[in-house]
Motif scaffolding. Structure first.
Motif, PDB file in Angstrom:
ATOM      1  N   GLU A   1      40.506  39.131  62.078  1.00 44.02           N
ATOM      2  CA  GLU A   1      40.892  40.064  61.022  1.00 44.02           C
ATOM      3  C   GLU A   1      41.201  39.298  59.743  1.00 44.02           C
ATOM      4  N   ARG A   2      40.638  39.768  58.643  1.00 38.93           N
ATOM      5  CA  ARG A   2      40.855  39.124  57.346  1.00 38.93           C
ATOM      6  C   ARG A   2      41.727  39.994  56.468  1.00 38.93           C
ATOM      7  N   HIS A   3      42.475  39.324  55.597  1.00 35.83           N
ATOM      8  CA  HIS A   3      43.261  40.021  54.588  1.00 35.83           C
ATOM      9  C   HIS A   3      42.967  39.371  53.241  1.00 35.83           C
ATOM     10  N   ALA A   4      43.365  40.046  52.173  1.00 29.16           N
ATOM     11  CA  ALA A   4      43.131  39.518  50.833  1.00 29.16           C
ATOM     12  C   ALA A   4      43.776  38.146  50.682  1.00 29.16           C
ATOM     13  N   SER A   5      43.007  37.194  50.169  1.00 24.00           N
ATOM     14  CA  SER A   5      43.505  35.833  49.989  1.00 24.00           C
ATOM     15  C   SER A   5      44.304  35.730  48.697  1.00 24.00           C
ATOM     16  N   TRP A   6      44.975  34.580  48.506  1.00 23.26           N
ATOM     17  CA  TRP A   6      45.725  34.358  47.266  1.00 23.26           C
ATOM     18  C   TRP A   6      44.787  34.375  46.065  1.00 23.26           C
ATOM     19  N   THR A   7      43.585  33.838  46.232  1.00 23.60           N
ATOM     20  CA  THR A   7      42.617  33.855  45.135  1.00 23.60           C
ATOM     21  C   THR A   7      42.229  35.281  44.774  1.00 23.60           C
ATOM     22  N   GLU A   8      41.993  36.106  45.784  1.00 23.07           N
ATOM     23  CA  GLU A   8      41.600  37.494  45.530  1.00 23.07           C
ATOM     24  C   GLU A   8      42.735  38.284  44.896  1.00 23.07           C
ATOM     25  N   LEU A   9      43.963  38.051  45.353  1.00 21.82           N
ATOM     26  CA  LEU A   9      45.107  38.746  44.756  1.00 21.82           C
ATOM     27  C   LEU A   9      45.300  38.332  43.303  1.00 21.82           C
TER      28      LEU A   9
ATOM     29  N   LEU B   1      34.998  32.553  40.587  1.00 19.42           N
ATOM     30  CA  LEU B   1      35.835  33.746  40.533  1.00 19.42           C
ATOM     31  C   LEU B   1      36.813  33.673  39.359  1.00 19.42           C
ATOM     32  N   LEU B   2      37.333  32.486  39.084  1.00 17.65           N
ATOM     33  CA  LEU B   2      38.226  32.331  37.934  1.00 17.65           C
ATOM     34  C   LEU B   2      37.471  32.543  36.623  1.00 17.65           C
ATOM     35  N   LEU B   3      36.228  32.071  36.566  1.00 11.77           N
ATOM     36  CA  LEU B   3      35.407  32.297  35.379  1.00 11.77           C
ATOM     37  C   LEU B   3      35.122  33.793  35.214  1.00 11.77           C
ATOM     38  N   ALA B   4      34.887  34.479  36.327  1.00 14.11           N
ATOM     39  CA  ALA B   4      34.683  35.926  36.267  1.00 14.11           C
ATOM     40  C   ALA B   4      35.948  36.629  35.784  1.00 14.11           C
ATOM     41  N   MET B   5      37.078  36.164  36.225  1.00 10.99           N
ATOM     42  CA  MET B   5      38.351  36.727  35.776  1.00 10.99           C
ATOM     43  C   MET B   5      38.501  36.584  34.267  1.00 10.99           C
ATOM     44  N   LEU B   6      38.099  35.441  33.732  1.00 12.28           N
ATOM     45  CA  LEU B   6      38.149  35.225  32.288  1.00 12.28           C
ATOM     46  C   LEU B   6      37.216  36.193  31.566  1.00 12.28           C
ATOM     47  N   GLY B   7      36.017  36.407  32.118  1.00 17.94           N
ATOM     48  CA  GLY B   7      35.082  37.350  31.505  1.00 17.94           C
ATOM     49  C   GLY B   7      35.629  38.764  31.498  1.00 17.94           C
ATOM     50  N   LEU B   8      36.245  39.175  32.601  1.00 16.42           N
ATOM     51  CA  LEU B   8      36.862  40.498  32.645  1.00 16.42           C
ATOM     52  C   LEU B   8      38.005  40.604  31.641  1.00 16.42           C
ATOM     53  N   ALA B   9      38.740  39.516  31.470  1.00 15.09           N
ATOM     54  CA  ALA B   9      39.823  39.521  30.484  1.00 15.09           C
ATOM     55  C   ALA B   9      39.282  39.716  29.072  1.00 15.09           C
ATOM     56  N   VAL B  10      38.120  39.134  28.772  1.00 15.58           N
ATOM     57  CA  VAL B  10      37.499  39.336  27.460  1.00 15.58           C
ATOM     58  C   VAL B  10      37.122  40.803  27.271  1.00 15.58           C
ATOM     59  N   MET B  11      36.557  41.414  28.310  1.00 19.88           N
ATOM     60  CA  MET B  11      36.232  42.836  28.225  1.00 19.88           C
ATOM     61  C   MET B  11      37.478  43.670  27.943  1.00 19.88           C
ATOM     62  N   VAL B  12      38.552  43.346  28.641  1.00 20.79           N
ATOM     63  CA  VAL B  12      39.807  44.088  28.463  1.00 20.79           C
ATOM     64  C   VAL B  12      40.340  43.922  27.047  1.00 20.79           C
TER      65      VAL B  12
ATOM     66  N   THR C   1      35.650  29.342  44.249  1.00 21.76           N
ATOM     67  CA  THR C   1      36.856  29.724  43.510  1.00 21.76           C
ATOM     68  C   THR C   1      36.705  29.543  41.998  1.00 21.76           C
ATOM     69  N   PRO C   2      36.159  28.424  41.491  1.00 20.83           N
ATOM     70  CA  PRO C   2      35.985  28.315  40.027  1.00 20.83           C
ATOM     71  C   PRO C   2      35.126  29.448  39.454  1.00 20.83           C
TER      72      PRO C   2
ATOM     73  N   VAL D   1      32.778  42.072  46.112  1.00 16.56           N
ATOM     74  CA  VAL D   1      31.848  42.052  47.240  1.00 16.56           C
ATOM     75  C   VAL D   1      31.428  40.619  47.554  1.00 16.56           C
ATOM     76  N   TYR D   2      31.229  39.804  46.517  1.00 13.50           N
ATOM     77  CA  TYR D   2      30.877  38.404  46.755  1.00 13.50           C
ATOM     78  C   TYR D   2      31.966  37.700  47.568  1.00 13.50           C
ATOM     79  N   GLY D   3      33.217  37.847  47.153  1.00 12.86           N
ATOM     80  CA  GLY D   3      34.308  37.237  47.899  1.00 12.86           C
ATOM     81  C   GLY D   3      34.429  37.811  49.295  1.00 12.86           C
ATOM     82  N   ASN D   4      34.134  39.094  49.442  1.00 11.34           N
ATOM     83  CA  ASN D   4      34.212  39.735  50.755  1.00 11.34           C
ATOM     84  C   ASN D   4      33.166  39.180  51.708  1.00 11.34           C
ATOM     85  N   VAL D   5      31.935  39.037  51.237  1.00  4.82           N
ATOM     86  CA  VAL D   5      30.847  38.566  52.094  1.00  4.82           C
ATOM     87  C   VAL D   5      30.984  37.079  52.404  1.00  4.82           C
ATOM     88  N   GLU D   6      31.320  36.292  51.398  1.00  3.66           N
ATOM     89  CA  GLU D   6      31.363  34.840  51.574  1.00  3.66           C
ATOM     90  C   GLU D   6      32.647  34.349  52.232  1.00  3.66           C
ATOM     91  N   GLY D   7      33.747  35.067  52.066  1.00  2.00           N
ATOM     92  CA  GLY D   7      35.000  34.646  52.677  1.00  2.00           C
ATOM     93  C   GLY D   7      35.481  33.319  52.122  1.00  2.00           C
TER      94      GLY D   7
END
Length: 403
Positions: free
Chosen positions: A20-28, A87-98, A84-85, A73-79
């Motif tokens: 069983e998997r749960h959300a990781s610290w990176t995902e949170l 996902l952090l870059l994606a987080m930065l891109g989403l922050a720009v959109m916001v 991680t870098p 979905v990428y993090g879900n499939v790959e586990g």
């Protein structure tokens, strides 16, 4: 040559040994950008809102949600193998959109929003190996929905917004049309052509990647909690700046009751944050499609509550009243669809859904003189009706947790 030689099916839940998997610290940490996104998008509705404001809000929200799901979905499939870098870059891109949302009607801000969205879609597609098809989220590897966004860089408003809507429509249609199956067959045909041309040497392997369903539903549910939490923030922020009296207390208590009811419908009696009253769980691609509608509706209701509480002594403005009523109508509409798809009887569904939809319509059309507190309590009553009379309700999340 058989399909078995060409194709390897992969289910990440099975590849992880059934653990069983749960959300990781990176995902949170990645999901923190949702907090900022929902809050900034709600500002689009603070000037009325008008029908144009609401339409733009929906467009930007869906773009933000699609970009978020691509990496979820990428993090879900790959586990644990997820980069991680990246996902952090994606987080930065989403922050720009916001950050671009408040001035989205200006040239610089809309250019930044579109550029960030196109970059995120490109980045998410680069994470997947060639020959691997993401069955539950084909949008991650499809570029058709991005093309209208690119064209919009040279188009003025309002035609620009219609192009955005076209791009989002392509993506949502790809999910509902099960484009993953078409992509998989296309990849098989590509592999067969290579084998006929080059022989068995260097035979490509086609992988069909599937989501880890319990983990993905947990991520979607956490997203819903964030959206409902934004509603609580709206209530407390407005209450802190408004004179405290019985009118504010009534409206605030009604808002809290409304949000609590939506929490119960979405999570305790839902599946992945989707209100559901049927017997079986929903297919992943349908759950994702309904999740975007559910969370968009919940976010608009949260924004509407903040606007209504700002003037607790007066009737809610027309735009605010319709924002609340329409948001709940969409939410209830999703619950009807989810219940029907998951096996509920139509007679039972109409018995608990139709009275609520009629009440919301009546409030939207005829309650222009109803005080804010009375309006909010009427909306809370509709949610309470759904909780009490919905057939076959059960706690899907608790069942997953104990499975």
């Amino acid at each position: 040559m058989t399909d078995d030689h060409l194709m390897t099916f992969m289910n990440t839940a099975e590849s992880a040994g059934g653990a069983e998997r749960h959300a990781s610290w990176t995902e949170l940490f990645f999901d923190l950008v949702v907090v900022a996104g929902v809050l900034q998008l709600s500002h689009l509705l603070h000037e009325g809102p008008t029908a144009a404001d609401l339409a733009l809000y929906v467009l930007l929200y869906l773009a933000f949600w699609i970009a978020w799901v691509c990496f979820t979905v990428y993090g879900n499939v790959e586990g644990d193998r997820a980069w991680t870098p990246g996902l952090l870059l994606a987080m930065l891109g989403l922050a720009v959109m916001v950050a671009a949302v408040p001035g989205i009607r200006g040239t610089r801000h809309y250019l930044a929003f579109v550029a960030a969205y196109v970059f995120l879609r490109w980045l998410s597609s680069r994470f997947w190996r060639r020959g691997r098809v993401v069955m539950d989220w084909p949008v991650a590897q499809m570029g058709l929905g991005v093309l209208p966004w690119i064209v919009s860089l040279w188009v003025d408003a309002p035609a620009r917004y219609w192009l955005w809507a076209l791009g989002i429509g392509f993506d949502l249609l790809a999910i509902l049309a099960n484009a993953g199956g078409h992509m998989l067959r296309g990849a098989q045909e590509w592999a067969e052509r290579l084998v006929r041309k080059n022989g068995d040497h260097g035979r490509p392997v086609i992988e069909a990647a599937y989501a880890d369903v319990p983990h993905l539903m947990e991520r979607l549910s956490l997203y819903v909690i964030i959206v409902l939490g934004e509603g609580v923030i709206q209530i407390t922020t407005v209450a802190a700046d408004t004179a405290w009296d019985v009118h504010l207390a009534a409206a605030a208590l009604g808002s809290f009751a409304l949000l609590s009811g939506l929490w119960s419908m979405s999570l305790l009696n839902g599946f992945g944050g989707i209100p559901k009253t049927g017997r079986g769980d929903l297919p992943v691609r349908l759950a994702l499609s309904l999740h975007c509608l559910t969370t968009c509706a919940l976010a608009s209701v949260a924004a509407g509550l903040g606007l209504a509480l700002a003037h607790p002594h007066d009737p809610a403005a027309n735009g605010v009243r319709w924002l609340l009523c329409a948001g709940l109508m969409v939410y209830f509409g999703v619950s009807v669809l989810a219940a029907a798809v998951s096996g509920a009887r139509w007679q039972s569904v109409l018995g608990w859904a139709l009275p609520c939809l009629l009440l919301l319509s009546a409030l939207g059309f005829f309650a222009r003189h109803l005080g804010a507190g009375w309006l909010i309590w009427a909306l809370a009553t509709a949610v309470g009706w759904q909780l009490v009379f919905a057939p076959g309700k059960r706690g899907s999340l608790r069942e997953h947790a104990s499975a």
